[in-house]
Design a protein around this motif. Structure first.
Motif, mmCIF file in Angstrom:
data_model
loop_
_atom_site.group_PDB
_atom_site.id
_atom_site.type_symbol
_atom_site.label_atom_id
_atom_site.label_comp_id
_atom_site.label_asym_id
_atom_site.label_seq_id
_atom_site.Cartn_x
_atom_site.Cartn_y
_atom_site.Cartn_z
ATOM 1 N N THR A 180 4.581 2.902 5.185
ATOM 2 C CA THR A 180 4.568 4.230 4.566
ATOM 3 C C THR A 180 5.966 4.749 4.234
ATOM 4 O OG1 THR A 180 2.538 4.726 5.768
ATOM 5 C CG2 THR A 180 3.742 6.591 4.865
ATOM 6 N N GLU A 181 6.941 4.509 5.069
ATOM 7 C CA GLU A 181 8.274 5.063 4.854
ATOM 8 C C GLU A 181 8.994 4.449 3.668
ATOM 9 O OE1 GLU A 181 10.349 4.841 8.572
ATOM 10 O OE2 GLU A 181 9.197 6.483 9.427
ATOM 11 N N GLY A 182 8.581 3.276 3.283
ATOM 12 C CA GLY A 182 9.239 2.637 2.142
ATOM 13 C C GLY A 182 8.751 3.151 0.806
ATOM 14 N N PRO B 145 0.845 -1.198 0.000
ATOM 15 C CA PRO B 145 0.000 0.000 0.000
ATOM 16 C C PRO B 145 0.879 1.246 0.000
ATOM 17 C CG PRO B 145 -0.657 -1.528 1.746
ATOM 18 C CD PRO B 145 0.622 -2.048 1.158
ATOM 19 N N THR B 146 0.375 2.324 -0.575
ATOM 20 C CA THR B 146 1.161 3.556 -0.626
ATOM 21 C C THR B 146 1.175 4.271 0.713
ATOM 22 O OG1 THR B 146 -0.746 4.757 -1.463
ATOM 23 C CG2 THR B 146 0.817 3.901 -3.092
ATOM 24 N N SER B 147 0.206 3.967 1.567
ATOM 25 C CA SER B 147 0.199 4.539 2.912
ATOM 26 C C SER B 147 -0.521 3.586 3.850
ATOM 27 C CB SER B 147 -0.477 5.909 2.929
ATOM 28 O OG SER B 147 -1.855 5.777 2.664
#
Length: 108
Positions: free
Chosen positions: A105-107, A70-72
């Motif tokens: 999220t940080e990736g 997921p993007t976030s």
């Protein structure tokens, strides 16, 4: 440790902590309950049930099958609200969920 390894490790830690807090069930909710269209299945499941039966298996599937992440991820605020209703000491579980949010999220 890669991002995916970190996420998989956190998923296992969330499960371990939920079991320790007796928030883990051996009985799966009905198919209808799991198919709710509401965020976090709030109309059919307790939050910890959603984590157990939907979040953890889906995230594990994404990792194992090398699907796009997921993007976030912003689950911690809902967890904080939901766990206010629980008598058990949930601070460690909340921290693990916040760590999972960050790891996803940080990736990105």
């Amino acid at each position: 440790m890669s991002q995916r390894q970190q996420i998989l490790s956190l998923l296992l830690e969330v499960e371990r902590e939920m079991r320790a807090l007796d928030l883990w069930s051996e009985t799966m909710p009905s198919a209808e309950a799991l198919m709710s269209q509401q965020p976090f299945c709030v109309d059919t499941l307790d939050f910890h049930e959603w984590v157990q039966w939907l979040l953890l298996p889906r995230m594990e599937q994404i990792i194992v099958e090398q699907m796009p992440l997921p993007t976030s991820c912003d689950i911690a605020p809902m967890a904080e609200e939901a766990f206010k209703q629980i008598e058990a000491e949930t601070d460690q579980l909340l921290q693990l969920i916040a760590d999972l949010d960050r790891a996803v999220t940080e990736g990105q």
